[in-house]
Design an enzyme around this catalytic site. Structure first.
Site: not given
Lengths: 382, 277
Positions: A84, A106, A370
């Site tokens: 991210k 969010e 990830s």
């Protein structure tokens, strides 16, 4: 700039948001061409986020797969513990260029919220993160991290109280605070130009995979596997490989075994419009968006990035489903075989890769790991 | 009579236009006819029938909660059609819906049913100009006028384009925000925007919405040059209970008196915007 991927995408938003989306698109087009922007981004990714991440050959996991060699793209080693940060840094620098002092975001699993909070602190923004009440309960460590990083975490109590409702809340906040605020959306979802921008910032994953695989075995991967919730780590993995002979496999969350949909919008959904984008949705006959079910908060989203809908339609990528229990098994495999605790999201991709490996002797599979699994320890049954 | 025809005719009679919003709710469908009659008798000129959606991004807490409640009550497409059918004999009906509930197999396939049930206009809050291009002719081919939105910050050329292609009326979003809430900051001056729209589409009624709740907010809309208002959250707050009739009548009457509030403005001598009839 094209605002659709084939039939999918677009900007289905209130007219009130249109000027802000146009401003964002202009800023992005300018920034992309600006060598100063590119240099700053690369520098921050290197010295702050910890890029490049290694491409790791996983010998014991490979043995378990009894077939293809399995390699892991270690996005879990990034600052904050997930991919991210690639997007958060990119949009953070972009927001600063636009002169916005406030970031909103969010978050589902909390990883994007943490990444936004870190960037907010490092670049000096006021940061507000919307998070569904249910996700706050199941991802509590990340809530604490965000608060320590100076972000305000706002619980969202409407709807299913998960990621989709957090996006609704963030969109409403943005509508009311356009002049001061950048909405730092966390995945390749939402109205144009968000899917394109987030995809571009995440493509650093696939670019590194390509150069690392060429160095390691002299060619691109035969198969690239990534989990898909909104789908940003998958788009980042796939994009630079689109013109390679690499097969692409996206893995959606099937939820508890026997659940009719899980959170698998591409495999179990139909086209529709959610959060400003025409894409695949889990919805009922009347177009009401369904509640999803997945052990993994980061995949628990009833829609998917529009580019994935397009890649599925053209057949360039395939999408499959892995259930909660299978993801948990893969979590333990990776822990015991390789000494790596993966995020539950990434464990879905690991399971699919091991399943694929069996019939691919002699091939190279790259799985994008990830994120790391520390945040999930309370959810994992012992 | 269509929504557009009714609004134009009432404006000619000198009325300040009031269009209340009713959310479809399975538990209220039996009372729709009586409720819309009450609205008509109180002076409403048309009614917006709202289709509840699971993810209403343009709505504030009051209407978002009302939509969630309606869905919990099991409201489905049959209830939508029943509500439109019950309302249409009393007042011209505009259907308000987010994009997704209007789709069937990914395309806007619900228009014929809505038109047959008696709707004559369609208001889609998440259908911005760029995506509306294809919808407008399709809606019209089924006898539905697609109402378009203009909002603060929209550049003049875009306002002109939207006003020219809007049918039924033009929906003026009076501030950057969501429905029902009170503005955190003073509303921007939209009178220039209204003049631009009026010049581009002289006959088209302009109705202001978002945050309209009483005579004062209706008066502010009149000062901007709007022909009337849409009211949702304030009506929803009154509810549909047995004692709702009198407050409902009072609210509609107060909104219709909007232009009378203009006497209290700082600049009372300013002529109201002239409307070609």
């Amino acid at each position: 700039m094209p605002n659709r991927f084939g039939r999918y995408g677009g900007a289905y938003v209130p007219e009130t948001l249109v000027p802000a989306l146009q401003e964002l698109e202009r800023a992005w087009v300018e920034a992309r061409r600006d060598p100063g922007f590119r240099t700053e981004l690369a520098e921050r990714l290197r010295t702050y986020a910890g890029r490049p991440t290694p491409l790791y050959r996983a010998p014991r996991l490979t043995r378990r797969g009894k077939g293809a060699e399995i390699w892991l793209k270690r996005e879990d080693l990034l600052h904050g513990g997930a991919h991210k940060i690639n997007n958060a840094i990119g949009q953070g620098v972009l927001a600063r260029r636009m002169g916005k002092p406030r970031l909103i975001a969010e978050t589902g699993a909390g990883q994007h919220g943490v990444a936004t909070a870190m960037v907010g602190a490092a670049l000096g923004f006021e940061t507000v993160v919307y998070m569904g009440e249910r996700d706050i309960a199941r991802q509590h460590p990340n809530v604490l991290r965000m608060r320590l990083l100076g972000a305000r975490v706002v619980p969202v109590t409407t709807g299913s109280r998960t990621l989709k409702d957090a996006i609704n809340a963030a969109l409403r906040d943005w509508t009311e605070n356009l002049p001061t605020t950048h909405y730092l959306i966390g995945s390749v979802v939402g109205p144009h130009p968000f899917p394109t921008i987030v995809g571009a910032f995440q493509s650093v994953i696939g670019r590194e995979i390509l150069s690392q695989s060429r160095a390691a075995w002299g060619g691109p991967p035969d198969l690239a596997v990534a989990c898909v919730g909104g789908g940003s780590n998958a788009i980042g993995t796939f994009h630079p490989l689109l013109r390679q002979p690499t097969e692409l496999l996206g893995v959606e969350a099937g939820g508890p075994a026997g659940h009719p949909t899980g959170a698998a919008s591409l495999t179990r959904g139909r086209p529709g419009v959610l959060h400003g984008s025409y894409t695949y949705l889990l919805q009922d006959r009347d177009g009401q968006v369904r509640e999803t079910a997945s052990l993994s908060a980061g995949l628990d989203y009833p829609a998917v990035g529009p580019e994935h809908a397009h890649l599925q339609a053209t057949g360039r990528a395939r999408y499959g489903v892995v259930h909660d229990d299978e993801a948990l098994r893969a979590f333990h495999w990776l822990a015991e075989d390789e000494g790596i605790l993966p995020a539950l999201e990434s464990a879905h991709a690991v399971y699919a890769a091991v399943r694929e490996a069996r019939r691919r002797r002699g091939q190279h599979i790259v799985v994008t790991l990830s994120g790391r699994g520390d945040k999930d320890l309370e959810v994992i049954p012992e | 009579m269509t929504v557009g025809e009714a609004l134009i005719r009432s404006r000619q009679l000198g009325d300040f236009l009031v269009v209340p919003y009713l959310l479809v709710d399975r538990r209220r469908t039996a009372a729709v006819s009586a409720r819309v009659r009450l609205l008509r008798e109180a002076g409403a000129h048309a009614v917006e029938v709202g289709i509840p959606f699971s993810d209403p991004i343009a709505d504030g807490p009051v209407l978002a909660e009302a939509a969630a409640r309606s869905l919990r009550h099991g409201t489905d497409w049959a209830d939508v059609l029943a509500t439109v059918r019950a309302a249409a004999p009393e007042l011209p009906v505009a259907v308000m819906s987010y994009v997704n509930p209007l789709l069937r197999d990914g395309s806007p396939g619900t228009f014929p049913e809505l038109a047959r049930a008696g709707a004559s206009a369609l208001i889609v809050p998440d259908l911005a100009d760029d995506e509306a291009e294809g919808w407008s002719p399709l809606a019209r081919s089924h006898g539905l006028d697609l109402v378009r939105f203009v909002a603060p910050g929209v550049p003049a050329d875009r306002v002109r384009r939207i006003a020219r292609s809007s049918r039924g009326f033009l929906y003026l979003v009076t501030r950057n925000g969501i429905t029902g809430t009170r503005a955190p900051s003073p509303a921007p001056d939209l009178s220039a925007l209204v003049r631009t729209a009026r010049k581009a589409a002289p006959r088209l009624p302009i109705l202001a919405g978002f945050g309209i709740r009483d005579a004062a907010t209706a008066g502010a809309a009149a000062r901007l040059g709007a022909d009337g208002v849409v009211v949702g959250s304030a009506l929803e707050e009154i509810g549909a209970g047995r004692d709702a009739a009198e407050p409902t009548r009072a609210l509609i009457r107060a909104l219709r008196s909007g232009p009378d509030q203009m006497a209290f403005t700082r600049n009372p001598t300013r002529k109201p915007t002239r409307i070609p009839q």
